[in-house]
Scaffold this motif. Structure first.
Motif, mmCIF file in Angstrom:
data_model
loop_
_atom_site.group_PDB
_atom_site.id
_atom_site.type_symbol
_atom_site.label_atom_id
_atom_site.label_comp_id
_atom_site.label_asym_id
_atom_site.label_seq_id
_atom_site.Cartn_x
_atom_site.Cartn_y
_atom_site.Cartn_z
ATOM 1 N N ALA A 3 -9.259 3.479 -10.944
ATOM 2 C CA ALA A 3 -10.396 3.651 -10.017
ATOM 3 C C ALA A 3 -10.913 2.297 -9.549
ATOM 4 N N ASP A 4 -10.911 1.329 -10.446
ATOM 5 C CA ASP A 4 -11.382 -0.018 -10.075
ATOM 6 C C ASP A 4 -10.494 -0.640 -9.006
ATOM 7 N N MET A 5 -9.189 -0.424 -9.153
ATOM 8 C CA MET A 5 -8.261 -1.006 -8.170
ATOM 9 C C MET A 5 -8.439 -0.351 -6.803
ATOM 10 N N TYR A 6 -8.698 0.966 -6.808
ATOM 11 C CA TYR A 6 -8.948 1.646 -5.529
ATOM 12 C C TYR A 6 -10.218 1.109 -4.895
ATOM 13 N N ARG A 7 -11.238 0.923 -5.702
ATOM 14 C CA ARG A 7 -12.514 0.396 -5.192
ATOM 15 C C ARG A 7 -12.286 -0.985 -4.583
#
Ligand code: FES
Length: 125
Positions: A3-7
């Motif tokens: 999720a962090d990488m998508y953000r």
């Protein structure tokens, strides 16, 4: 991706958008807003002789999700026919963003570029 990488990808696209700008001449240009917030996306498309997307640019003003979606959607549809464009739906934009837990309001943000693109494509069908 986490999720962090998508953000991070969404914020990066917000700062370094793909296919941002205007096309003149174009085959069609279409603009719509998100009625929930008033944010606007415009998409200019140039079709080739086979009615495939030869070039595409977007402009507008909105949140990070809608702007990242505009980058990803415009990149995704290069080379597509009008029929293929008309078969897209909001879920395609959500899938391109890769975020699975968007709220209903945020789904509208992600979907806006698809709505705009299909609205324009419908005028040349
Ligand atoms: Fe307006 Fe996202 S808050 S498009």
């Amino acid at each position: 991706m986490s999720a962090d990488m998508y953000r991070e990808m969404i914020l990066d696209l917000y700062e370094n958008p793909l296919n941002h700008g205007e096309l003149d001449p174009n085959t069609f240009s279409h603009e719509e807003d998100n009625p929930l917030c008033g944010d606007v996306v415009r998409i200019d498309v140039l079709l080739d002789e086979d009615k495939k997307i030869k070039d595409i640019k977007w402009s507008g003003d909105g949140c990070a999700i809608s702007m990242a979606s505009a980058s990803l959607v415009t990149d995704h549809v290069k080379g597509m026919t009008i029929e293929e464009v008309m078969a897209l739906d909001g879920q395609d934009a959500v899938d391109l963003l890769g975020v699975s837990n968007l709220s209903m309001g945020r789904v509208k943000c992600a979907t806006l570029p698809v709505v705009v693109l299909k609205g324009g494509a419908a005028t040349v069908q």
